[in-house]
Design a protein around this motif. Sequence first.
Motif, PDB file in Angstrom:
ATOM      1  N   VAL A   1      -3.250  14.839 -11.986  1.00  0.00           N
ATOM      2  CA  VAL A   1      -1.962  14.152 -11.987  1.00  0.00           C
ATOM      3  C   VAL A   1      -1.254  13.025 -10.782  1.00  0.00           C
ATOM      4  O   VAL A   1      -0.773  12.145 -11.303  1.00  0.00           O
ATOM      5  N   LYS A   2      -1.367  14.010  -9.718  1.00  0.00           N
ATOM      6  CA  LYS A   2      -1.302  13.580  -8.673  1.00  0.00           C
ATOM      7  C   LYS A   2      -2.307  12.658  -7.877  1.00  0.00           C
ATOM      8  O   LYS A   2      -2.241  11.611  -7.268  1.00  0.00           O
TER       9      LYS A   2
ATOM     10  N   PHE B   1      -2.157   5.066  -8.318  1.00  0.00           N
ATOM     11  CA  PHE B   1      -0.605   3.791  -9.591  1.00  0.00           C
ATOM     12  C   PHE B   1      -0.049   3.227  -8.028  1.00  0.00           C
ATOM     13  O   PHE B   1      -0.142   2.064  -8.151  1.00  0.00           O
ATOM     14  N   ASP B   2       0.346   4.464  -7.327  1.00  0.00           N
ATOM     15  CA  ASP B   2       1.180   3.795  -6.344  1.00  0.00           C
ATOM     16  C   ASP B   2       0.139   3.141  -5.261  1.00  0.00           C
ATOM     17  O   ASP B   2       1.191   2.005  -4.636  1.00  0.00           O
TER      18      ASP B   2
ATOM     19  N   GLU C   1      -1.654   9.526 -10.168  1.00  0.00           N
ATOM     20  CA  GLU C   1      -0.091   8.658  -9.374  1.00  0.00           C
ATOM     21  C   GLU C   1      -0.624   8.039  -7.891  1.00  0.00           C
ATOM     22  O   GLU C   1       0.033   7.912  -7.609  1.00  0.00           O
ATOM     23  N   GLU C   2      -0.785   9.168  -7.011  1.00  0.00           N
ATOM     24  CA  GLU C   2      -1.676   7.925  -6.006  1.00  0.00           C
ATOM     25  C   GLU C   2      -2.473   7.004  -5.988  1.00  0.00           C
ATOM     26  O   GLU C   2      -1.736   5.883  -5.193  1.00  0.00           O
TER      27      GLU C   2
END
Length: 150
Positions: free
Chosen positions: A137-138, A144-145, A141-142
Amino acid sequence: MKFIVSDTINFLSKTFPKIYSSLYLEYLKQYASTYSVNKTQLRALITLKNNGAISMTALCNKLNIEKGSLTSMVDDLTKKGYVTRERDISDRRKYLITITERGEIIASDFVDKLKLSLEERLIKLTEEDKKKYIGAVKTLEEIFDKYEQG
């Protein structure tokens, strides 16, 4: 590069629908009827809760629905007292949709109950699988950020 693109498409088409359906959609269906809203209206309330005031166009994009459908949905949510629609002072052609306190209560309640439901599912994972899940998940998220920033 072709393999990465192909693997990505396969991953997204197989995995995200499973995740969305098993962790979110069924609960969304159950919960929506509690407050006499449909699934899309509840998703809109959650989006507004998480993003603040948003234009009709941006809300359409986030919900992946047509503008005509959004207009009637916002009309209904406005009648129910869950959102307000006001002209954007920086561009009088646009309207901003804002969640009301009543709408915020619904969205917060759903998210709280969803968290409990997810905790019940995730607690069954082994410690190793929990670490893998959190890491995945992390990482997503990174990535996509970074994608959104540039």
